[in-house]
Design a protein around this motif. Structure first.
Motif, PDB file in Angstrom:
ATOM      1  N   VAL A 189       9.167   8.330  -6.335  1.00  0.00           N
ATOM      2  CA  VAL A 189       8.559   9.254  -7.306  1.00  0.00           C
ATOM      3  C   VAL A 189       9.463  10.456  -7.533  1.00  0.00           C
ATOM      4  CG1 VAL A 189       6.630  10.820  -7.692  1.00  0.00           C
ATOM      5  CG2 VAL A 189       6.198   8.511  -6.842  1.00  0.00           C
ATOM      6  N   LEU A 190      10.002  11.023  -6.437  1.00  0.00           N
ATOM      7  CA  LEU A 190      10.896  12.168  -6.583  1.00  0.00           C
ATOM      8  C   LEU A 190      12.156  11.795  -7.360  1.00  0.00           C
ATOM      9  CD1 LEU A 190      10.657  13.759  -3.004  1.00  0.00           C
ATOM     10  CD2 LEU A 190       9.721  14.678  -5.139  1.00  0.00           C
ATOM     11  N   ALA A 191      12.704  10.599  -7.077  1.00  0.00           N
ATOM     12  CA  ALA A 191      13.917  10.163  -7.776  1.00  0.00           C
ATOM     13  C   ALA A 191      13.670   9.999  -9.267  1.00  0.00           C
ATOM     14  CB  ALA A 191      14.422   8.858  -7.171  1.00  0.00           C
ATOM     15  N   ILE A 192      12.534   9.419  -9.622  1.00  0.00           N
ATOM     16  CA  ILE A 192      12.199   9.246 -11.044  1.00  0.00           C
ATOM     17  C   ILE A 192      12.013  10.604 -11.718  1.00  0.00           C
ATOM     18  CG2 ILE A 192      10.429   8.395 -12.631  1.00  0.00           C
ATOM     19  CD1 ILE A 192       9.991   6.050 -10.710  1.00  0.00           C
ATOM     20  N   ALA A 193      11.342  11.508 -11.000  1.00  0.00           N
ATOM     21  CA  ALA A 193      11.097  12.832 -11.564  1.00  0.00           C
ATOM     22  C   ALA A 193      12.409  13.574 -11.820  1.00  0.00           C
ATOM     23  CB  ALA A 193      10.192  13.641 -10.626  1.00  0.00           C
TER      24      ALA A 193
ATOM     25  N   LYS B  91       2.599   8.347   8.611  1.00  0.00           N
ATOM     26  CA  LYS B  91       1.495   7.815   7.816  1.00  0.00           C
ATOM     27  C   LYS B  91       1.704   8.013   6.319  1.00  0.00           C
ATOM     28  CE  LYS B  91      -2.067   8.161  11.398  1.00  0.00           C
ATOM     29  NZ  LYS B  91      -3.413   8.669  11.750  1.00  0.00           N
ATOM     30  N   VAL B  92       2.660   8.850   5.953  1.00  0.00           N
ATOM     31  CA  VAL B  92       2.960   9.076   4.535  1.00  0.00           C
ATOM     32  C   VAL B  92       3.833   7.924   4.022  1.00  0.00           C
ATOM     33  CG1 VAL B  92       4.128  10.611   2.892  1.00  0.00           C
ATOM     34  CG2 VAL B  92       2.798  11.571   4.790  1.00  0.00           C
ATOM     35  N   PRO B  93       3.510   7.337   2.847  1.00  0.00           N
ATOM     36  CA  PRO B  93       4.351   6.260   2.288  1.00  0.00           C
ATOM     37  C   PRO B  93       5.710   6.796   1.849  1.00  0.00           C
ATOM     38  CG  PRO B  93       2.638   6.876   0.720  1.00  0.00           C
ATOM     39  CD  PRO B  93       2.331   7.629   1.993  1.00  0.00           C
ATOM     40  N   ALA B  94       6.664   6.784   2.781  1.00  0.00           N
ATOM     41  CA  ALA B  94       7.947   7.446   2.566  1.00  0.00           C
ATOM     42  C   ALA B  94       8.695   6.895   1.362  1.00  0.00           C
ATOM     43  CB  ALA B  94       8.806   7.317   3.823  1.00  0.00           C
ATOM     44  N   VAL B  95       8.734   5.564   1.224  1.00  0.00           N
ATOM     45  CA  VAL B  95       9.470   4.961   0.107  1.00  0.00           C
ATOM     46  C   VAL B  95       8.860   5.379  -1.225  1.00  0.00           C
ATOM     47  CG1 VAL B  95      10.096   2.777  -0.985  1.00  0.00           C
ATOM     48  CG2 VAL B  95      10.281   3.022   1.491  1.00  0.00           C
TER      49      VAL B  95
ATOM     50  N   ALA C  89      -3.869  -1.017  -2.625  1.00  0.00           N
ATOM     51  CA  ALA C  89      -3.262  -0.025  -3.513  1.00  0.00           C
ATOM     52  C   ALA C  89      -2.113   0.697  -2.812  1.00  0.00           C
ATOM     53  CB  ALA C  89      -4.329   0.976  -3.962  1.00  0.00           C
ATOM     54  N   VAL C  90      -2.328   1.048  -1.544  1.00  0.00           N
ATOM     55  CA  VAL C  90      -1.262   1.709  -0.781  1.00  0.00           C
ATOM     56  C   VAL C  90      -0.066   0.773  -0.615  1.00  0.00           C
ATOM     57  CG1 VAL C  90      -0.659   2.685   1.465  1.00  0.00           C
ATOM     58  CG2 VAL C  90      -2.870   3.228   0.423  1.00  0.00           C
ATOM     59  N   LEU C  91      -0.357  -0.487  -0.338  1.00  0.00           N
ATOM     60  CA  LEU C  91       0.702  -1.468  -0.123  1.00  0.00           C
ATOM     61  C   LEU C  91       1.545  -1.666  -1.373  1.00  0.00           C
ATOM     62  CD1 LEU C  91       1.929  -3.560   1.837  1.00  0.00           C
ATOM     63  CD2 LEU C  91       0.271  -5.214   0.955  1.00  0.00           C
ATOM     64  N   THR C  92       0.909  -1.615  -2.532  1.00  0.00           N
ATOM     65  CA  THR C  92       1.639  -1.809  -3.789  1.00  0.00           C
ATOM     66  C   THR C  92       2.751  -0.781  -3.956  1.00  0.00           C
ATOM     67  OG1 THR C  92      -0.395  -2.652  -4.778  1.00  0.00           O
ATOM     68  CG2 THR C  92       1.371  -2.058  -6.290  1.00  0.00           C
ATOM     69  N   ALA C  93       2.475   0.436  -3.495  1.00  0.00           N
ATOM     70  CA  ALA C  93       3.479   1.496  -3.608  1.00  0.00           C
ATOM     71  C   ALA C  93       4.757   1.148  -2.851  1.00  0.00           C
ATOM     72  CB  ALA C  93       2.905   2.806  -3.073  1.00  0.00           C
ATOM     73  N   LEU C  94       4.638   0.300  -1.834  1.00  0.00           N
ATOM     74  CA  LEU C  94       5.812  -0.135  -1.082  1.00  0.00           C
ATOM     75  C   LEU C  94       6.374  -1.434  -1.635  1.00  0.00           C
ATOM     76  CD1 LEU C  94       7.516   0.627   1.427  1.00  0.00           C
ATOM     77  CD2 LEU C  94       5.982  -0.806   2.774  1.00  0.00           C
TER      78      LEU C  94
ATOM     79  N   ALA D 205       2.743  -3.310   8.814  1.00  0.00           N
ATOM     80  CA  ALA D 205       2.316  -2.087   9.503  1.00  0.00           C
ATOM     81  C   ALA D 205       1.659  -1.110   8.537  1.00  0.00           C
ATOM     82  CB  ALA D 205       3.511  -1.434  10.190  1.00  0.00           C
ATOM     83  N   VAL D 206       2.206  -0.996   7.326  1.00  0.00           N
ATOM     84  CA  VAL D 206       1.621  -0.117   6.315  1.00  0.00           C
ATOM     85  C   VAL D 206       0.211  -0.591   5.971  1.00  0.00           C
ATOM     86  CG1 VAL D 206       1.757   0.576   3.891  1.00  0.00           C
ATOM     87  CG2 VAL D 206       3.788   0.681   5.334  1.00  0.00           C
TER      88      VAL D 206
END
Length: 566
Positions: A213-217, A204-208, A27-32, A317-318
């Protein structure tokens, strides 16, 4: 070569305790995977959705055929420009997306065939064709090319230019003509700052993901589309069927050349990444099986409207930091992407294109390694020069010529070492057993009438004359030696050209009343020397198992004693 796919073996030994960790890591990997897949598809000159198709298929295929438990495959920033450089000249004028996808899919199929065949043939060693210095130069040039190519999108406009210098000129003209969209530039620059800051201070935070998310918002809240910002829009819904790319026979030849270059870079990248993570997890690297795994992943991508893929160090790495234990992590990521494109195709509708440019630029910055170039300059100027030439080749001539230059430079560097290897004479150093380099031990003692010569390379056509000239030079010193003993332990091969040279050299020394002596020949080299007939030309008593044996024979024959260095 194993008959049972590695994924089947992994499934048989799967532990239930791993399941929660693999699912969470997936799930974490999908975010990247999603934003990077879309961004790298555009980097390759393809529609964003193809990056998601590619991510799904390559992850599933590698989970079955890939030997590594943790490597993550997918669209890669280093391959994007190579894909674009290969297919762009073949796309008809006016930019035809369908033809571009067909060409890219065919390219993936060709890369897959090259990798699988090479894996079955045991050619994993070809990754060594790219030396570290030339790879550094290639990646630095690639990083610069990527960044310059993404700058117009970051500023909210597009340019029509080919080549780094032309792209820079077109970008400068666009900015000077007022084509910049301030809102797009704010989103892009802000995205770069967010990603770099999070990677630096909160790795450790998924930077991308946070940036996307911020860009979409911000895009939705401020209605950036009305301010001239280009958005991704709604993606095509559903998954593409199994498709054989529709291209002409005339397209295959130019695509094949690009496929070989892409396969070489993908293999070099994969082997270095696999080795790094294998050391940390205690696994072994199976080079040939890796080639088959990557090849199969490319074949799968090519059959479902995808493009060539490679291993991603950042995504791996993620996955590792998120607790991944097996390739079920990648399978989970692929399944979540399928759910998104089937049921939520509008999820990234409001994502600005400038944000995708920020993703690509931050990835390109991670490719650049200026610090290593500075270190090479301090440690070894010749290899630093090779790195800079590879950089210039990519930046000025293009990505595909650049990789060709990088491979050629690596091969020439090997040839240079074989052509002019290190050689020296040996002496008896005080307090150190054995015979040693007189350059390192200037006070080493010598035996009158005897020279011990060491040549640190195979004897080949390229360096045979160098060897001959140096031995003749030693034979002509004053006072002239009676024996020239070749400490042959570093000589790992003797080809036919070198054998002829040894014939001539032995005759020349005989005419001068001197003797050529060979000591410590390796058994495989000795057998070759015998096959060439050298043992009939050079007297058998002038072959010695060790340098010490040759020295003892000379002392027994002449009564010479060790003397201080001249």
């Amino acid at each position: 070569m194993r008959l049972v796919p590695p994924g089947v073996d992994a499934l048989r030994g799967y532990r239930r305790a791993w399941l929660p960790k693999d699912l969470v890591a997936g799930a974490v990997l999908t975010a990247l995977l999603v934003p990077q897949g879309m961004a790298y598809a555009q980097l390759a000159g393809l529609p964003s959705i193809t990056g998601l198709y590619t991510s799904i298929t390559c992850l599933l295929a590698y989970a079955v055929f890939g030997p590594s438990r943790i490597l993550v495959l997918g669209p890669d920033s280093s391959l994007g420009p190579m894909i674009f450089a290969t297919i762009a000249p073949l796309v008809v004028a006016g930019s035809d997306p369908d033809r571009a996808v067909a060409l890219a899919s065919t390219l993936a199929l060709l890369v897959g065939v090259v990798m699988v065949v090479a894996g079955w043939a045991g050619l994993g060693f070809v990754a060594d064709l790219l030396s570290k210095p030339t790879m550094i130069g290639y990646l630095n040039g690639l990083a610069l090319t990527i960044i310059v190519g993404q700058l117009p999108k970051l500023f909210g406009f597009s340019v029509d230019a080919d080549g780094l210098l032309q792209e820079i000129a077109a970008f400068v003209r666009g900015v000077a003509d007022g084509e910049t969209v301030p809102a797009a530039l704010a989103v892009g620059v802000g995205g770069i700052v967010v990603v770099l800051a999070l990677q630096r201070w909160w790795p450790k935070v998924p930077a991308v993901l946070v940036m996307v998310v911020l860009a979409i918002a911000f895009s939705a809240l401020l209605d950036l589309e009305e301010r001239g910002v280009s958005l991704v829009g709604v993606l095509p819904q559903g998954f593409p069927p199994l498709t054989l790319p529709d291209i002409g026979w005339s397209d295959l030849a130019p695509l094949a050349g690009g496929a070989v270059a892409i396969a070489l870079v993908a293999l070099a990248d994969t082997m270095s990444t696999a080795s790094a993570f294998a050391e940390r997890t205690g696994q072994e690297v199976h080079g040939n099986q890796e080639m088959i795994g990557i090849g199969t992943a490319n074949l799968a991508a090519g059959l479902f409207q995808g493009f060539p893929v490679s291993t991603s160090g950042s995504r791996t790495a993620v996955a590792e930091r998120a607790g991944a234990r097996t390739q079920l992590t990648g399978v989970t990521g692929a399944a979540l992407i399928i759910v998104m494109i089937v049921f939520l195709p509008g999820l990234f509708r409001d994502l600005p294109q400038a944000a995708l440019a920020a993703v690509v630029i931050t990835a390109a910055l991670s490719l650049a390694d200026v610090r290593s170039v500075v270190r090479l300059w301090r440690q070894r100027r010749v290899e630093c020069t090779l790195s800079l030439v590879a950089f210039a080749g990519v930046a000025l001539l293009g990505v595909l010529p650049g990789i060709g230059i990088a491979v050629a430079l690596s091969i020439l560097n090997v040839f240079r070492h074989a052509w002019r290897p290190y050689s020296t004479t040996l002496g008896l150093a005080e307090g150190v057993p054995g015979f040693h380099d007189v350059r390192s031990y200037p006070a080493a003692r010598r035996l009158p009438g005897l020279v011990i010569y060491r040549f640190d390379a195979p004897l080949l056509f390229a360096n045979a004359k160098t060897f001959r000239d140096e031995v003749v030079g030693l034979a002509r010193t004053v006072p002239s030696p009676g024996w020239v003993v070749v400490a042959a332990e570093p000589i790992t091969d003797v080809d036919t050209t070198a054998a002829e040279m040894l014939f001539d050299l032995d005759r020349l020394l005989d005419e001068r009343g001197q003797t050529l002596v060979l000591a410590e020949l390796k058994d495989p080299v000795r057998r070759k020397v015998e096959r060439y007939g050298l043992t009939r030309e050079i007297e058998p008593r002038h072959f010695f198992p060790t340098v010490e044996a040759a020295v003892d024979a000379w002392r027994a024959e002449t009564g010479a004693n060790w003397a201080d260095a001249p």
